[in-house]
Design an enzyme around this catalytic site. Structure first.
Site, PDB file in Angstrom:
ATOM      1  N   GLU A 206      10.098  42.065  -5.034  1.00 40.29           N
ATOM      2  CA  GLU A 206      10.367  42.394  -3.625  1.00 40.29           C
ATOM      3  C   GLU A 206      10.475  43.900  -3.343  1.00 40.29           C
ATOM      4  O   GLU A 206      11.434  44.363  -2.720  1.00 40.29           O
ATOM      5  CB  GLU A 206      11.633  41.663  -3.148  1.00 40.29           C
ATOM      6  CG  GLU A 206      11.512  40.146  -3.320  1.00 40.29           C
ATOM      7  CD  GLU A 206      12.731  39.364  -2.855  1.00 40.29           C
ATOM      8  OE1 GLU A 206      13.757  39.975  -2.525  1.00 40.29           O
ATOM      9  OE2 GLU A 206      12.647  38.117  -2.814  1.00 40.29           O
ATOM     10  N   ASN A 248       6.099  40.459  -7.950  1.00 34.15           N
ATOM     11  CA  ASN A 248       6.469  39.235  -7.235  1.00 34.15           C
ATOM     12  C   ASN A 248       7.066  39.564  -5.866  1.00 34.15           C
ATOM     13  O   ASN A 248       7.904  40.455  -5.750  1.00 34.15           O
ATOM     14  CB  ASN A 248       7.533  38.504  -8.081  1.00 34.15           C
ATOM     15  CG  ASN A 248       7.808  37.082  -7.638  1.00 34.15           C
ATOM     16  OD1 ASN A 248       6.887  36.294  -7.482  1.00 34.15           O
ATOM     17  ND2 ASN A 248       9.083  36.744  -7.451  1.00 34.15           N
ATOM     18  N   HIS A 284       7.689  30.822  -0.175  1.00 31.91           N
ATOM     19  CA  HIS A 284       8.696  30.059   0.567  1.00 31.91           C
ATOM     20  C   HIS A 284       8.074  29.861   1.942  1.00 31.91           C
ATOM     21  O   HIS A 284       8.182  30.728   2.822  1.00 31.91           O
ATOM     22  CB  HIS A 284      10.009  30.833   0.638  1.00 31.91           C
ATOM     23  CG  HIS A 284      10.594  31.097  -0.723  1.00 31.91           C
ATOM     24  ND1 HIS A 284      11.094  30.080  -1.512  1.00 31.91           N
ATOM     25  CD2 HIS A 284      10.734  32.234  -1.445  1.00 31.91           C
ATOM     26  CE1 HIS A 284      11.530  30.598  -2.667  1.00 31.91           C
ATOM     27  NE2 HIS A 284      11.316  31.898  -2.633  1.00 31.91           N
ATOM     28  N   GLU A 313       7.488  30.523  -6.571  1.00 32.68           N
ATOM     29  CA  GLU A 313       8.746  29.958  -6.037  1.00 32.68           C
ATOM     30  C   GLU A 313       8.475  28.996  -4.885  1.00 32.68           C
ATOM     31  O   GLU A 313       9.176  29.009  -3.866  1.00 32.68           O
ATOM     32  CB  GLU A 313       9.671  31.088  -5.554  1.00 32.68           C
ATOM     33  CG  GLU A 313       9.939  32.157  -6.603  1.00 32.68           C
ATOM     34  CD  GLU A 313      10.909  33.244  -6.149  1.00 32.68           C
ATOM     35  OE1 GLU A 313      11.570  33.092  -5.106  1.00 32.68           O
ATOM     36  OE2 GLU A 313      11.003  34.271  -6.860  1.00 32.68           O
ATOM     37  N   ASP A 315       8.316  26.394  -2.103  1.00 31.33           N
ATOM     38  CA  ASP A 315       9.024  25.318  -1.399  1.00 31.33           C
ATOM     39  C   ASP A 315       8.496  25.293   0.030  1.00 31.33           C
ATOM     40  O   ASP A 315       7.923  26.271   0.502  1.00 31.33           O
ATOM     41  CB  ASP A 315      10.561  25.427  -1.468  1.00 31.33           C
ATOM     42  CG  ASP A 315      11.126  26.806  -1.159  1.00 31.33           C
ATOM     43  OD1 ASP A 315      10.528  27.549  -0.341  1.00 31.33           O
ATOM     44  OD2 ASP A 315      12.190  27.146  -1.719  1.00 31.33           O
TER      45      ASP A 315
HETATM   46  C1  XIL Z   1      17.694  32.642  -4.965  1.00 26.87           C
HETATM   47  C2  XIL Z   1      18.353  31.482  -5.669  1.00 26.87           C
HETATM   48  O1  XIL Z   1      17.584  30.328  -5.480  1.00 26.87           O
HETATM   49  C3  XIL Z   1      19.748  31.276  -5.140  1.00 26.87           C
HETATM   50  O2  XIL Z   1      20.440  30.304  -5.903  1.00 26.87           O
HETATM   51  C4  XIL Z   1      20.523  32.576  -5.167  1.00 26.87           C
HETATM   52  O3  XIL Z   1      21.769  32.398  -4.554  1.00 26.87           O
HETATM   53  C5  XIL Z   1      19.760  33.673  -4.457  1.00 26.87           C
HETATM   54  O4  XIL Z   1      18.478  33.799  -5.032  1.00 26.87           O
HETATM   55  N1  XIL Z   1      13.404  35.190  -3.985  1.00 26.87           N
HETATM   56  C6  XIL Z   1      13.668  35.278  -5.317  1.00 26.87           C
HETATM   57  C7  XIL Z   1      14.646  34.364  -5.950  1.00 26.87           C
HETATM   58  O5  XIL Z   1      12.994  36.046  -6.021  1.00 26.87           O
HETATM   59  O6  XIL Z   1      15.317  34.961  -7.029  1.00 26.87           O
HETATM   60  C8  XIL Z   1      15.648  33.866  -4.944  1.00 26.87           C
HETATM   61  O7  XIL Z   1      16.468  32.896  -5.595  1.00 26.87           O
HETATM   62  C9  XIL Z   1      14.949  33.289  -3.742  1.00 26.87           C
HETATM   63  C10 XIL Z   1      14.104  34.328  -3.067  1.00 26.87           C
END
Ligand code: XIL
Length: 403
Positions: A206, A248, A284, A313, A315
């Site tokens: 990020e 990422n 996401h 990641e 979802d």
């Molecule tokens: C999130 C986790 O899922 C949570 O449990 C935690 O509280 C915060 O982080 N981007 C990322 C992940 O790179 O590490 C994040 O994970 C979600 C967004």
């Protein structure tokens, strides 16, 4: 019939009384002769002629016939894929830890061949104080993975979030900042380098700001300038020369300014021979955003640079309008179609040698970070809380098996 008969007798008795009274009051002295009428069985009330049954008017269909729940037939996602299929897992002392939850263990062993630690391999966990590295929970996860034939994707080394306060508040010259960051990376990547289980890392997470695609003003940027990126990847490669190194970020699949900024940053690094193997698309996303063509276009731009694409990641939110209090079949089917579409886009656009894999961000909907993060009900993942598979699981399987 009994009622009719009783009624008839009463009627007969009544007429007798009426007749007597008449006779008694006639003024005629002759003894009234009353010849009782034979009690006749009342003639049976004729049954009403059976009216022909009216042709029944068909009932108007009030409710649409409910859509049958499509069958879920998939038994293993990873067997359908020729690239890694991963999932984020809780570990350490968490109640839903993969180390202790047999329900989750069964799902992971059936469907996945890679895991990402959802939290315990982040800087705050593994590097809680400047001179303290804490590998107990991560080692336990890596050992679990090794024992179960799973690879581990390392997440993450350099981030503005989930870093310990000593790091955020570190005070030093740029050279000291560089040493601090490089030691952090060298120590952690080096710790897992020889195990062949941790096969890849999100080295920087990020780094791009949402608004304009420029570098985010993180503590790393503020203290080291843009050079921190080259330093980070160089240190990671030096510590493990065969782990794949990813950049990422989220919102990249919208194929907009953020992706443009990220790819410009990465291209600059590649031009300087900085080792970066691919782009991690967090993804996401929602059932409706981004568009399919933006997702495909975004993957294509990374492929055109010769870089790997890893969905890190995934979802899919379904409750963006905040009108659902439970997951309806309709929403679940839309979500499954979305998962299928994303996996198909991935297979269509990314050639086999550039597929870093597809990972979902959690096992069950109850494990998901989404309800907390979004502040509403969400059901973003592939399994229900009771470990039963959702339509989304079939959607991923269909995306993996379509021609
Ligand atoms: C999130 C986790 O899922 C949570 O449990 C935690 O509280 C915060 O982080 N981007 C990322 C992940 O790179 O590490 C994040 O994970 C979600 C967004």
């Amino acid at each position: 019939m009994m009622v009719v008969r009783i009624f008839a007798s009463v009627a007969l008795a009544a007429s007798f009384l009426v007749l007597s009274a008449c006779g008694g009051g006639s003024g005629d002295n002759s003894v009234p002769v009353f010849t009782p009428q034979p009690t006749a069985e009342p003639s049976p009330t004729p049954e009403p002629a059976a009216t022909p049954a009216p042709t029944p008017t068909p009932e108007p269909t009030a409710e649409p016939t409910p859509e049958p729940t499509p069958e879920i037939t998939v038994t293993s996602l990873s067997e359908l894929a020729d690239f890694p299929i991963g999932v984020a897992v809780a570990a350490g002392g968490a109640g839903n830890s993969i180390i202790t939850s047999t329900g989750r263990q069964a799902i992971v062993s059936a469907h996945f061949d890679q895991v990402t630690a959802e939290n315990i391999m982040k800087p705050a966990y593994m590097h809680p104080a400047e001179s303290t590295y804490s590998y107990g929970q991560a080692d336990e996860l890596v050992n679990y993975a090794a024992a179960n034939g799973l690879a581990v994707h390392g997440h993450t080394l350099v981030w503005h979030s989930q870093i310990a306060s000593w790091m955020t508040n570190y005070s030093g010259t740029p050279a000291q900042w560089q040493t601090m960051m490089e030691s952090h990376i060298t120590n952690i990547v080096g710790h897992f380098a020889d195990d062949d289980v941790v096969v890849s890392w999100d080295v920087v997470n990020e780094a791009i700001s949402d608004s304009n695609g420029a570098l985010r003003e993180s503590v790393w940027y503020e203290n080291l300038g843009e050079d921190y990126l080259a330093m980070a990847y160089t240190a990671a490669r030096a510590a493990d020369d065969d782990a794949l190194l990813f950049y990422n970020d989220y919102n990249l699949s919208g194929n907009g300014t953020k992706l443009t900024g990220a790819l410009a940053m990465v291209q600059n690094l590649l031009d300087d021979d900085v080792p970066i193997d691919g782009i991690g698309f967090q993804m996401h996303v929602s059932s409706g955003w981004p568009t399919n063509s933006d997702i495909r276009g975004a993957f294509q731009r990374v492929v055109d640079m010769g870089l790997r694409v890893k969905i890190t990641e995934l979802d899919v939110t379904v409750n963006d309008n905040e009108n659902l209090t439970e997951l309806t079949l309709e929403a679940e089917i839309a979500q499954a179609a979305r998962y299928q579409q994303i996996v198909e886009a991935y297979r269509d656009v990314v050639p086999a040698h550039l597929r870093g894999g597809v990972s979902v961000w959690g096992i069950t909907d109850g494990d998901s970070w989404l309800p907390n993060f979004k502040g509403r009900d969400e059901w973003g993942l592939l399994f229900n809380d009771n470990f039963s598979p959702k339509q989304a699981l079939q959607g991923v399987a269909d995306g993996l098996s379509s021609p």
